[in-house]
Design a protein around this motif. Structure first.
Motif, PDB file in Angstrom:
ATOM      1  N   ASP A  99      26.272  19.892  42.385  1.00 19.69           N
ATOM      2  CA  ASP A  99      27.477  20.273  43.315  1.00 19.69           C
ATOM      3  C   ASP A  99      27.531  20.019  45.306  1.00 19.69           C
ATOM      4  N   ALA A 100      25.826  19.178  45.514  1.00 24.26           N
ATOM      5  CA  ALA A 100      25.874  19.603  46.740  1.00 24.26           C
ATOM      6  C   ALA A 100      26.408  19.291  48.289  1.00 24.26           C
ATOM      7  N   VAL A 101      27.758  17.703  47.367  1.00 22.98           N
ATOM      8  CA  VAL A 101      28.413  17.387  48.611  1.00 22.98           C
ATOM      9  C   VAL A 101      29.469  18.077  48.801  1.00 22.98           C
ATOM     10  N   VAL A 102      30.228  18.590  47.046  1.00 22.88           N
ATOM     11  CA  VAL A 102      31.447  19.678  47.709  1.00 22.88           C
ATOM     12  C   VAL A 102      31.061  20.758  48.275  1.00 22.88           C
ATOM     13  N   ARG A 103      30.016  21.282  47.739  1.00 25.41           N
ATOM     14  CA  ARG A 103      29.705  22.677  48.977  1.00 25.41           C
ATOM     15  C   ARG A 103      29.140  22.313  50.377  1.00 25.41           C
ATOM     16  N   GLU A 104      28.925  21.128  50.585  1.00 18.64           N
ATOM     17  CA  GLU A 104      28.288  20.946  52.353  1.00 18.64           C
ATOM     18  C   GLU A 104      29.721  20.501  52.706  1.00 18.64           C
ATOM     19  N   GLN A 105      30.623  19.664  52.259  1.00 23.65           N
ATOM     20  CA  GLN A 105      31.815  19.294  52.517  1.00 23.65           C
ATOM     21  C   GLN A 105      32.936  20.641  52.678  1.00 23.65           C
ATOM     22  N   ALA A 106      32.949  21.495  52.291  1.00 24.97           N
ATOM     23  CA  ALA A 106      33.005  23.196  52.113  1.00 24.97           C
ATOM     24  C   ALA A 106      33.210  23.778  53.407  1.00 24.97           C
ATOM     25  N   GLY A 107      31.405  23.853  53.333  1.00 25.90           N
ATOM     26  CA  GLY A 107      30.713  24.218  54.545  1.00 25.90           C
ATOM     27  C   GLY A 107      31.070  25.949  54.804  1.00 25.90           C
ATOM     28  N   LYS A 108      31.266  26.201  53.221  1.00 29.39           N
ATOM     29  CA  LYS A 108      31.584  27.696  52.873  1.00 29.39           C
ATOM     30  C   LYS A 108      29.871  28.366  53.483  1.00 29.39           C
ATOM     31  N   THR A 109      29.990  29.974  53.872  1.00 27.04           N
ATOM     32  CA  THR A 109      29.231  30.819  54.096  1.00 27.04           C
ATOM     33  C   THR A 109      28.108  31.064  52.731  1.00 27.04           C
ATOM     34  N   PRO A 110      26.917  30.476  52.489  1.00 20.57           N
ATOM     35  CA  PRO A 110      26.544  29.776  51.003  1.00 20.57           C
ATOM     36  C   PRO A 110      26.130  31.030  50.886  1.00 20.57           C
ATOM     37  N   PHE A 111      26.770  32.605  50.862  1.00 22.95           N
ATOM     38  CA  PHE A 111      26.460  33.378  49.349  1.00 22.95           C
ATOM     39  C   PHE A 111      25.964  32.850  48.286  1.00 22.95           C
ATOM     40  N   ASP A 112      26.665  32.420  47.774  1.00 23.80           N
ATOM     41  CA  ASP A 112      26.861  31.697  46.026  1.00 23.80           C
ATOM     42  C   ASP A 112      25.757  30.826  46.031  1.00 23.80           C
ATOM     43  N   GLU A 113      24.896  30.219  47.389  1.00 27.30           N
ATOM     44  CA  GLU A 113      24.164  29.651  47.036  1.00 27.30           C
ATOM     45  C   GLU A 113      22.196  30.522  46.920  1.00 27.30           C
ATOM     46  N   VAL A 114      22.699  31.577  48.094  1.00 23.10           N
ATOM     47  CA  VAL A 114      21.236  32.585  47.732  1.00 23.10           C
ATOM     48  C   VAL A 114      21.541  33.439  46.673  1.00 23.10           C
ATOM     49  N   THR A 121       2.274  26.644  47.083  1.00 26.34           N
ATOM     50  CA  THR A 121       3.597  26.736  46.576  1.00 26.34           C
ATOM     51  C   THR A 121       4.699  26.928  46.807  1.00 26.34           C
ATOM     52  N   ALA A 122       4.855  28.412  48.027  1.00 31.98           N
ATOM     53  CA  ALA A 122       5.677  28.170  48.917  1.00 31.98           C
ATOM     54  C   ALA A 122       6.472  26.937  49.969  1.00 31.98           C
ATOM     55  N   CYS A 123       5.552  25.938  49.813  1.00 31.23           N
ATOM     56  CA  CYS A 123       5.992  24.933  50.299  1.00 31.23           C
ATOM     57  C   CYS A 123       6.076  23.622  49.549  1.00 31.23           C
ATOM     58  N   ALA A 124       5.508  23.156  48.782  1.00 31.76           N
ATOM     59  CA  ALA A 124       6.125  22.757  47.455  1.00 31.76           C
ATOM     60  C   ALA A 124       7.682  23.472  46.872  1.00 31.76           C
ATOM     61  N   VAL A 125       7.897  24.392  46.617  1.00 34.19           N
ATOM     62  CA  VAL A 125       9.015  25.037  46.616  1.00 34.19           C
ATOM     63  C   VAL A 125      10.128  24.766  47.765  1.00 34.19           C
ATOM     64  N   VAL A 126       9.844  24.741  49.147  1.00 30.83           N
ATOM     65  CA  VAL A 126      10.896  24.382  50.015  1.00 30.83           C
ATOM     66  C   VAL A 126      11.149  22.433  50.368  1.00 30.83           C
ATOM     67  N   ARG A 127      10.406  22.367  49.490  1.00 31.95           N
ATOM     68  CA  ARG A 127      10.315  21.391  49.505  1.00 31.95           C
ATOM     69  C   ARG A 127      11.233  20.247  48.014  1.00 31.95           C
ATOM     70  N   GLU A 128      10.933  21.030  47.692  1.00 29.81           N
ATOM     71  CA  GLU A 128      10.812  20.418  46.235  1.00 29.81           C
ATOM     72  C   GLU A 128      13.506  21.039  46.480  1.00 29.81           C
ATOM     73  N   VAL A 129      13.812  22.126  46.621  1.00 28.07           N
ATOM     74  CA  VAL A 129      15.388  22.704  47.039  1.00 28.07           C
ATOM     75  C   VAL A 129      15.528  21.591  48.508  1.00 28.07           C
ATOM     76  N   ALA A 130      15.012  21.882  49.203  1.00 28.00           N
ATOM     77  CA  ALA A 130      15.408  20.514  50.812  1.00 28.00           C
ATOM     78  C   ALA A 130      16.063  19.460  49.853  1.00 28.00           C
ATOM     79  N   ALA A 131      14.666  18.557  49.161  1.00 27.39           N
ATOM     80  CA  ALA A 131      15.332  17.049  48.200  1.00 27.39           C
ATOM     81  C   ALA A 131      16.561  17.661  48.018  1.00 27.39           C
ATOM     82  N   ALA A 132      17.158  18.757  47.650  1.00 25.78           N
ATOM     83  CA  ALA A 132      18.405  18.755  47.138  1.00 25.78           C
ATOM     84  C   ALA A 132      19.382  19.111  48.088  1.00 25.78           C
ATOM     85  N   ASP A 133      19.231  19.601  48.872  1.00 27.14           N
ATOM     86  CA  ASP A 133      20.599  20.367  49.683  1.00 27.14           C
ATOM     87  C   ASP A 133      19.138  21.012  50.386  1.00 27.14           C
TER      88      ASP A 133
END
Length: 409
Positions: free
Chosen positions: A38-53, A79-91
Motif C-alpha cells: 500500500d506504499a502508493v496509497v499511504r504516500e499520497q495520503a501523507g498521514k503521520t506514519p503511526f501505523d507504519e511505526v 545487519t541494521a544497514c541491510a534492514v534499512v536498505r530492504e525497507v527503503a526499497a519498498a518505502d
C-alpha cells in the motif's frame, strides 16, 4: 589516497544471544513486502506514519540494535544497514525514519559512559521507543542553560526526521557560556516541548519530519549524553566514528531507493503492470534503448553498492579497533564513506529519474506512483548535498586534509 585500516578482528553480527542476521533479514523482507502493498496509497495520503511505526515495532525492528541482554535484538551495524536498505526499497520515507531511529537510539554508545548507555538502551527496548530528531549543526542552535536545580533547553530545531512519532528526541544543543555542542535526550511529552508538522516537503512525506520548539524544558544531567565538539582534544577517533556510521545508513537508504525503483520498473516492463498495481499496457521489453538504460542503471547501482560494501567493512574494522583507532585511520574511513555517499546519491537520482523514461508517459499516472521514488530520493539528497562529500574527498586526495566532523541528521 591510502587504504582503510586493516581488520583487527571481526565484530560479531550479534551479541551472542540475538537471533542472528538471517532472522532479521527475513523479518525485514516481510516488513518491506507489507509496506510495499500500500506504499502508493499511504504516500499520497501523507498521514503521520503511526501505523507504519507500529508495523516496525510489532516486527521487533525498533529494538534491533539493542543487546539481547538488555531486551533487544542483539544485531550489529551491518545487519541494521541491510534492514534499512530492504525497507527503503519498498518505502524510502519509512527507510529514512528507521535509519534515523537506529542512529539516534545507538548514539549513546559513542557519546556517554557504558553504564548510562546500557540504562538508556534497556528502557528503549522495554518501552519500544521510536527515536527522532538529529545532531546536525543548525542555525540558530538550541541553547542549554544552567539554572537553579538543573539545566533548561530553549530554541527551535527545524525540519528533523521522526519527530511527529517519536517517543524520545535526541538533539544537538550548545551550552550557554562555553559554546560546547552536546547531545541531549528529551521526552517529547514534557511541558515546554511543542512539535509542529510543518515540513510540507514534496517527498519523504512519511518520514514524520517537523519542527520542535523547546521553551525552558528541564534537562537532567543524565540526559546530556556527551560532547559533539569537533576539537580533537575532546573528540576521540572512536567517538568521531559516529559520523561515518550515521552517513553509512544514509548510503543504504539511497541504494535502497535506487534498487526499489529499478525492481518495480523491471516488473512493469516484463508484465505491463507493477507488482502492486493493476495492469496497463507496457512497451516492448526488447527495445534496444530500454535495454541500454537498464544496463547503465544496473551498472551504476551495483558499482555504488560495491563501494558501499567497502565503506561498511572499513567502518566495521574501525569499530573493532576501538580506542586504538588513530585520527589518520578515522580520516581514511570517513573519506571512504563520503565516496560511497557520492556514488549512492548519483545512483539514486539517476535511477529514480530515468525509470520514468523507461516506463514512458504511463509513469505520469498518479495511480502507479512511480514518481514517489524520484521525489523521495531528491528530497533526501537536498537535505544531504553530495557536493560537500565530493569536496571532502577531493581535499583529502589532493591535500591530505582530514574531513570535517559533521553529522548526517
Amino acid at each position: 589516497m591510502g587504504v582503510a585500516p586493516a581488520p583487527s578482528g571481526p565484530l560479531p553480527e550479534t551479541d551472542g544471544a540475538g537471533p542472528g542476521r538471517p532472522h532479521w533479514l527475513h523479518v525485514a523482507r516481510e516488513a518491506a513486502d507489507d509496506l510495499a502493498t500500500d506504499a502508493v496509497v499511504r504516500e499520497q495520503a501523507g498521514k503521520t506514519p503511526f501505523d507504519e511505526v507500529s508495523r516496525l515495532r510489532e516486527a521487533g525492528l525498533l529494538s534491533l540494535l539493542v543487546p539481547a541482554a538488555l531486551g533487544g535484538g542483539g544485531a550489529g551495524w551491518p545487519t541494521a544497514c541491510a534492514v534499512v536498505r530492504e525497507v527503503a526499497a519498498a518505502d524510502g520515507a519509512i527507510g529514512q525514519l528507521l535509519g534515523c531511529h537506529y542512529f539516534l537510539s545507538w548514539s549513546a554508545r559513542f557519546l556517554t559512559a557504558p553504564d548510562r548507555a546500557a540504562r538508556i538502551e534497556r528502557r528503549s527496548a522495554a518501552q519500544e521507543w521510536c527515536w527522532g530528531g538529529g545532531f546536525a549543526a543548525r542555525e540558530p542552535a538550541l541553547t542549554l542553560t544552567g539554572a537553579d536545580g538543573g539545566l533548561l533547553l530553549d530554541g527551535r530545531q527545524s525540519y528533523a526526521t521522526g519527530v511527529l512519532v517519536a517517543d524520545r528526541l535526541a538533539v544537538r544543543a550548545v551550552r550557554a557560556g562555553t559554546g560546547e555542542p552536546v547531545a541531549v535526550v528529551v521526552d517529547p511529552a514534557q511541558d515546554g516541548v511543542g512539535i509542529d508538522g510543518d515540513a510540507d516537503t514534496f517527498g519523504q512525506r512519511l518520514a514524520a519530519g517537523g519542527s520542535v520548539e523547546f521553551a525552558a524544558v528541564p534537562v537532567a544531567d543524565d540526559d546530556v549524553l556527551g560532547s559533539l565538539s569537533a576539537d580533537e582534544d575532546v573528540l576521540s577517533p572512536r567517538t568521531a566514528l559516529v559520523s561515518p556510521v550515521g552517513r553509512l545508513l544514509s548510503v543504504q537508504l539511497r541504494l535502497g531507493m535506487a534498487e526499489g525503483v529499478l525492481a518495480e520498473a523491471r516488473e512493469y516492463s516484463r508484465t505491463g503492470h507493477s507488482p502492486w498495481h493493476p495492469a496497463w499496457p507496457a512497451g516492448s521489453a526488447g527495445d534496444p534503448q530500454t535495454l541500454s538504460v537498464y544496463g547503465e542503471l544496473t551498472v551504476l547501482t551495483r558499482s555504488a553498492s560495491a563501494l558501499a560494501a567497502q565503506a561498511q567493512e572499513a567502518v566495521h574494522d574501525g569499530l573493532a579497533r576501538g580506542e586504538d583507532l588513530t585520527y589518520d585511520e578515522y580520516a581514511e574511513i570517513s573519506v571512504l564513506v563520503a565516496m560511497a555517499e557520492a556514488a549512492a546519491s548519483r545512483a539514486a537520482q539517476e535511477s529514480t529519474a530515468r525509470a520514468l523514461d523507461i516506463v514512458g508517459p504511463r509513469s505520469a499516472s498518479a495511480r502507479l506512483g512511480f514518481d514517489r521514488f524520484w521525489r523521495n530520493a531528491r528530497t533526501h539528497t537536498l537535505y544531504e548535498p553530495v557536493a560537500h562529500r565530493l569536496r571532502d574527498v577531493g581535499d583529502f586526495f589532493l591535500n591530505g586534509a582530514h574531513p570535517p566532523f559533521s553529522l548526517p541528521v
